[in-house]
Design a protein around this motif. Sequence first.
Motif, PDB file in Angstrom:
ATOM      1  N   LEU A  46       1.105  -1.372   0.034  1.00  0.00           N
ATOM      2  CA  LEU A  46       0.477  -0.204   0.240  1.00  0.00           C
ATOM      3  C   LEU A  46       0.737   1.737   0.196  1.00  0.00           C
ATOM      4  O   LEU A  46       0.575   2.124  -0.885  1.00  0.00           O
ATOM      5  CB  LEU A  46      -0.994   0.211   1.032  1.00  0.00           C
ATOM      6  N   MET A  47       2.068   1.330   0.891  1.00  0.00           N
ATOM      7  CA  MET A  47       2.990   2.284   0.860  1.00  0.00           C
ATOM      8  C   MET A  47       3.769   2.976  -0.139  1.00  0.00           C
ATOM      9  O   MET A  47       3.532   3.922  -0.984  1.00  0.00           O
ATOM     10  CB  MET A  47       3.699   2.244   1.959  1.00  0.00           C
ATOM     11  N   GLN A  48       3.964   1.444  -1.125  1.00  0.00           N
ATOM     12  CA  GLN A  48       4.047   1.410  -2.688  1.00  0.00           C
ATOM     13  C   GLN A  48       3.399   2.922  -3.522  1.00  0.00           C
ATOM     14  O   GLN A  48       4.109   3.306  -4.211  1.00  0.00           O
ATOM     15  CB  GLN A  48       4.830   0.134  -2.835  1.00  0.00           C
ATOM     16  N   TYR A  49       1.980   2.590  -3.689  1.00  0.00           N
ATOM     17  CA  TYR A  49       1.081   3.355  -4.421  1.00  0.00           C
ATOM     18  C   TYR A  49       1.727   4.251  -3.523  1.00  0.00           C
ATOM     19  O   TYR A  49       0.816   5.497  -4.926  1.00  0.00           O
ATOM     20  CB  TYR A  49      -0.172   2.239  -3.854  1.00  0.00           C
ATOM     21  N   VAL A  50       1.061   4.898  -2.325  1.00  0.00           N
ATOM     22  CA  VAL A  50       0.860   5.434  -1.558  1.00  0.00           C
ATOM     23  C   VAL A  50       1.941   7.036  -2.102  1.00  0.00           C
ATOM     24  O   VAL A  50       2.095   7.701  -2.747  1.00  0.00           O
ATOM     25  CB  VAL A  50       1.012   6.004  -0.732  1.00  0.00           C
ATOM     26  N   TYR A  51       3.318   6.545  -2.602  1.00  0.00           N
ATOM     27  CA  TYR A  51       4.544   6.987  -3.071  1.00  0.00           C
ATOM     28  C   TYR A  51       4.736   7.507  -4.146  1.00  0.00           C
ATOM     29  O   TYR A  51       4.938   8.319  -4.138  1.00  0.00           O
ATOM     30  CB  TYR A  51       5.938   6.873  -2.328  1.00  0.00           C
ATOM     31  N   ALA A  52       4.259   6.538  -5.074  1.00  0.00           N
ATOM     32  CA  ALA A  52       4.334   6.638  -6.156  1.00  0.00           C
ATOM     33  C   ALA A  52       2.885   7.514  -6.663  1.00  0.00           C
ATOM     34  O   ALA A  52       3.205   8.380  -7.292  1.00  0.00           O
ATOM     35  CB  ALA A  52       3.612   5.358  -6.763  1.00  0.00           C
ATOM     36  N   PHE A  53       1.918   7.508  -5.535  1.00  0.00           N
ATOM     37  CA  PHE A  53       1.056   8.144  -6.457  1.00  0.00           C
ATOM     38  C   PHE A  53       0.754   9.755  -5.998  1.00  0.00           C
ATOM     39  O   PHE A  53       0.741  11.294  -6.778  1.00  0.00           O
ATOM     40  CB  PHE A  53      -0.040   8.140  -5.205  1.00  0.00           C
ATOM     41  N   ILE A  54       1.109  10.361  -5.068  1.00  0.00           N
ATOM     42  CA  ILE A  54       2.334  11.378  -4.476  1.00  0.00           C
ATOM     43  C   ILE A  54       3.516  12.157  -4.963  1.00  0.00           C
ATOM     44  O   ILE A  54       3.167  13.011  -5.765  1.00  0.00           O
ATOM     45  CB  ILE A  54       2.516  10.991  -2.865  1.00  0.00           C
ATOM     46  N   THR A  55       4.214  11.543  -5.895  1.00  0.00           N
ATOM     47  CA  THR A  55       5.488  11.520  -6.295  1.00  0.00           C
ATOM     48  C   THR A  55       4.361  12.742  -7.869  1.00  0.00           C
ATOM     49  O   THR A  55       5.241  13.114  -8.223  1.00  0.00           O
ATOM     50  CB  THR A  55       6.736  10.701  -6.514  1.00  0.00           C
TER      51      THR A  55
END
Length: 132
Positions: A14-23
């Motif tokens: 989930l955090m991988q998706y969050v970091y990718a989405f934010i960036t």
Amino acid sequence: MPSCWNPGKRGDYLMQYVYAFITGGIICALSQILIDKTKLTPARILTSYVVLGVILTAIGVYKPLVDWAGAGATVPLLGFGYTLAEGVKTAVSDSGLLGALTGGAKAAAGGISAAVFFGLLTALLFKPADKS
């Protein structure tokens, strides 16, 4: 790399998706601001992003962002510049100076091929026309 990139727990993914989405979102928001607030054409902004990706990779700034954000940093046009620069760097270390001419195209061949294929497919399925 941050611990979220280690496979294992569901929260890690989930955090991988969050970091990718934010960036990716920040990169796209900056692009939209440039389109809205400057007289730069979208083509110039896109080209500038590719060149900026190469420059940031060359000075060693972009790789840590890629390690942290994953696809959020490699999918936008800055990531295309990153791919070109990494390909050239690898090819030069393997083949010498000739790698400076071939490395970028070799590294980005998949993305370029996909863009040509899907562009052709879109042109065949829809009727392209000028905005008149």
